[in-house]
Structure formats: C-alpha cells, structure tokens
Write an enzyme that holds these catalytic residues in place. Structure first.
Site, PDB file in Angstrom:
ATOM      1  N   SER A  64       0.795  -1.240   0.000  1.00  0.00           N
ATOM      2  CA  SER A  64       0.000   0.000   0.000  1.00  0.00           C
ATOM      3  C   SER A  64       0.824   1.285   0.000  1.00  0.00           C
ATOM      4  CB  SER A  64      -0.927   0.021   1.205  1.00  0.00           C
ATOM      5  OG  SER A  64      -2.066  -0.743   0.918  1.00  0.00           O
ATOM      6  N   LYS A  67       0.350   3.255  -3.010  1.00  0.00           N
ATOM      7  CA  LYS A  67      -0.865   4.056  -3.234  1.00  0.00           C
ATOM      8  C   LYS A  67      -0.558   5.553  -3.229  1.00  0.00           C
ATOM      9  CE  LYS A  67      -3.969   0.585  -1.167  1.00  0.00           C
ATOM     10  NZ  LYS A  67      -4.633   0.185   0.083  1.00  0.00           N
ATOM     11  N   TYR A 189      -3.498  -2.586 -10.496  1.00  0.00           N
ATOM     12  CA  TYR A 189      -3.423  -2.360  -9.044  1.00  0.00           C
ATOM     13  C   TYR A 189      -2.538  -3.413  -8.358  1.00  0.00           C
ATOM     14  CZ  TYR A 189      -4.895  -2.338  -4.153  1.00  0.00           C
ATOM     15  OH  TYR A 189      -4.891  -2.338  -2.782  1.00  0.00           O
ATOM     16  N   TYR A 240      -4.733   2.862   7.797  1.00  0.00           N
ATOM     17  CA  TYR A 240      -5.982   2.109   7.923  1.00  0.00           C
ATOM     18  C   TYR A 240      -6.800   2.696   9.077  1.00  0.00           C
ATOM     19  CZ  TYR A 240      -2.566  -0.939   5.627  1.00  0.00           C
ATOM     20  OH  TYR A 240      -1.572  -1.411   4.833  1.00  0.00           O
ATOM     21  N   VAL A 258       1.063  -3.795   3.829  1.00  0.00           N
ATOM     22  CA  VAL A 258       1.024  -5.094   4.493  1.00  0.00           C
ATOM     23  C   VAL A 258       2.286  -5.934   4.274  1.00  0.00           C
ATOM     24  CG1 VAL A 258      -1.507  -5.304   4.630  1.00  0.00           C
ATOM     25  CG2 VAL A 258      -0.287  -6.175   2.623  1.00  0.00           C
TER      26      VAL A 258
HETATM   27  N1  GLU Z   1      -2.277  -5.265  -2.207  1.00  0.00           N
HETATM   28  C1  GLU Z   1      -2.830  -5.236  -0.890  1.00  0.00           C
HETATM   29  C2  GLU Z   1      -4.344  -5.386  -0.932  1.00  0.00           C
HETATM   30  O1  GLU Z   1      -4.954  -4.836  -1.784  1.00  0.00           O
HETATM   31  C3  GLU Z   1      -2.439  -3.920  -0.273  1.00  0.00           C
HETATM   32  C4  GLU Z   1      -2.916  -3.823   1.143  1.00  0.00           C
HETATM   33  C5  GLU Z   1      -2.041  -3.004   2.001  1.00  0.00           C
HETATM   34  O2  GLU Z   1      -0.815  -2.969   1.893  1.00  0.00           O
HETATM   35  O3  GLU Z   1      -2.629  -2.361   2.856  1.00  0.00           O
HETATM   36  O4  GLU Z   1      -4.949  -6.081  -0.160  1.00  0.00           O
END
Ligand code: GLU
Length: 304
Positions: A64, A67, A189, A240, A258
């Site tokens: 993430s 992102k 993604y 989060y 994650v």
């Molecule tokens: N590729 C992971 C997902 O979409 C990213 C989640 C993350 O790092 O928070 O679940």
C-alpha cells in the site's frame, strides 16, 4: 547536530531483540514466506544525507505504500478532477472494508484505502500510454534507481486470492466509478502493490513530498500545494483504522503497507522508512510503528 546513526543503531538493536514481532500477512500467499526477523530503517535528511541500520538495503513488497505514488501521479495527470471520484476523509475502518463504499454510493472515503486506490489505478489506466511501464518508470525516476521492479509472482498471488478487491472493484463499476474493465484495473493495481523496494529506495522516492524536494517535484510534476495535500492525506488516512494511533504515538504523515514497510516524513527535515514484516492486529508493522515512535521521541522531531 544529532547523532542519527547512533539513534538508528539503537532502535535497530531494540527491534532485532524484540520477542514479539507481529504476524506476517498471509492473505497474499507469496508474502507469507518472508522472514519476520528482518528489520531495516533508513533516514534521509533534507540536506541529502543518508543513514541506515539493519536490513535497510533489502527489497520488500511495498504494497500500500505504492498508493501514495499512484495518487501523486494521478494528481499530476488530472489535477483537481481526482476529487470528483474519491473523497479525503479518514475511513476509521480496515483498508478493504466494503460496507461504506455501498452506503456512500461508490465514492471511496480516501485514495489510501483499497477502493480509493482502485479508482486511482483506473485513472492511471485511462491516462498513461503504457500504464505498467510508465508507472514503474515514474517510481524509478523518483528513486533515481533503475533496479526497481514489479514482483509478478506477488502480483499473481494476489490476483488469485484478491476476492475482496474484486468485490470492491465490481461495486465501484456498478456505481459508474470505474472507466476501465475490472480485470484490467485490478491487474494494474496488483502490479503497483507488488513493486519491491528497499527502505533506502523508498526514502529517496518520497523525497519529493518534503518541502525542499525541488528537482524531484519537477519529476513528479506536482506543485508545493499538491504535495502538502498528499501529506495531509497520509496523516489522516495513511494507517488504515490506526491513523489516529500513529499520529498519537509517532506524529508524522506516513503510509504503511502489508509487506511490513512504513514511510513517514517531517516535511522540513527528513524522510524515514522502516521495514519489519510482522504486522499488528490492524495490519501495520508492529516493530515499524514502535521504531518510529522511538525515533520521534529520541530526536524530538515530529510535526507536533
Ligand atoms: N495489495 C494489498 C491489498 O490490496 C495492499 C494492502 C495493504 O498494503 O494495505 O490487499
């Protein structure tokens, strides 16, 4: 002048000796194999000095953290129009929660939860000529490092098990908030999340979000004001449903993934990246959060 190297060594030592190291993410099978004894920390100050300790040169799955880079590219491409399709409020819910998305008619709470990042991926897919190649080149340029790559095994692993992301993308599509086919958006993604970088590469790539990231802002094609906004979103939405806790304990804008990475910055002073694969219950790196709390406490360098 603080002795940053000694501070990082000390934090690294504490982390390496910690008994409780958290749990490695296993919902993406390929990530489950990573050794949770890894710990790396890297600091880049605004005068361009680098300090590292532990496994700070070992590439990890940025997940993430990507992102933020995807958002910055989307803002450079379409500017304010991004905010017609995604909001800027913290969700207070896990990164892959679906209920809010339905209640709020397919407008994700922010670009750093999965549904928001999937909308951003859709924007990149619509506006980049060769999306995967162009995005990777953008990240490489920001980090000034051509050795950065996608890990296709990780991307495929997530493709096979990413049912919630398929659900989110289908929901977005049903609300007309995806222009491209669901499979194409998720393929992009999953690849963006699978990029592997070391702590030092991440710190370098995020330098453009610091106030004096001059030349790099040119590469990112972002204005000071857009960089300021990205930092604000990281502060309120980067962890989060633990964004409040991170602000409370650490006091910096940042983003976790994650894969166990966390990048955080004090805009006028430094960028810092940690990597420790074991996660806490909210999905943030357990020792990474503790390390950053120690860093801002020992140096007294936080935004608060
Ligand atoms: N590729 C992971 C997902 O979409 C990213 C989640 C993350 O790092 O928070 O679940």
């Amino acid at each position: 002048m603080q002795n940053f190297k000694a501070i990082l060594d000390d934090i690294c030592e504490t982390a390496k000796n910690a008994k409780e190291k958290g749990t490695v993410a296993s919902y993406i099978p390929e990530l489950a194999a990573v050794d949770k004894n890894n710990f790396g920390i890297h600091l880049r100050t605004l005068d361009g000095l680098d300090y590292g300790a532990g496994n700070f040169e070992t590439p990890f799955s940025i997940q993430s953290i990507s992102k933020v880079l995807a958002l910055s590219k989307a803002m450079a491409l379409i500017g304010e129009s991004v905010w017609k399709r995604v909001d800027v409020e913290p969700s207070g819910h896990p990164f892959n929660q679906l209920a809010l998305l339905e209640i709020e008619n397919g407008i994700p709470r922010n670009p750093l939860i999965n549904s928001g990042a999937i909308v951003i991926a859709d924007i990149l897919l619509s506006h980049l000529k060769n999306p995967k190649e162009d995005f990777l080149n953008y990240v490489r340029e920001l980090a000034n490092d051509t050795n950065i790559n996608y890990n296709t095994a990780v991307a495929n692993s997530e493709k096979n098990t990413g049912f919630k992301n398929y659900a989110a993308a289908n929901l977005l599509k049903s609300f007309n908030n995806l222009e491209n086919p669901v499979d194409a958006v998720l393929d992009f993604y999953f690849h963006q999340c699978s990029i592997e970088m070391s702590c030092s590469q991440v710190s370098k790539a995020f330098f453009f979000l610091s106030n004096k990231g001059g030349d790099l802002k040119k590469i990112a094609q972002l204005t000071e004001s857009q960089a300021k906004r990205i930092n604000a979103i990281m502060l309120t939405c980067g962890f989060y449903d633990e964004a409040g806790e991170f602000a409370f304990e650490v006091g910096l804008p940042g983003k976790s993934g994650v894969g166990g990475g966390i990048v955080a910055l004090l805009p006028d002073h430094y960028i810092i990246t940690t990597w420790s694969p074991g996660l806490n219950k909210k999905g943030n790196s357990l020792l990474g959060m503790l390390a950053l709390e120690q860093f801002t406490t020992k140096t007294k360098l936080s935004i608060f």
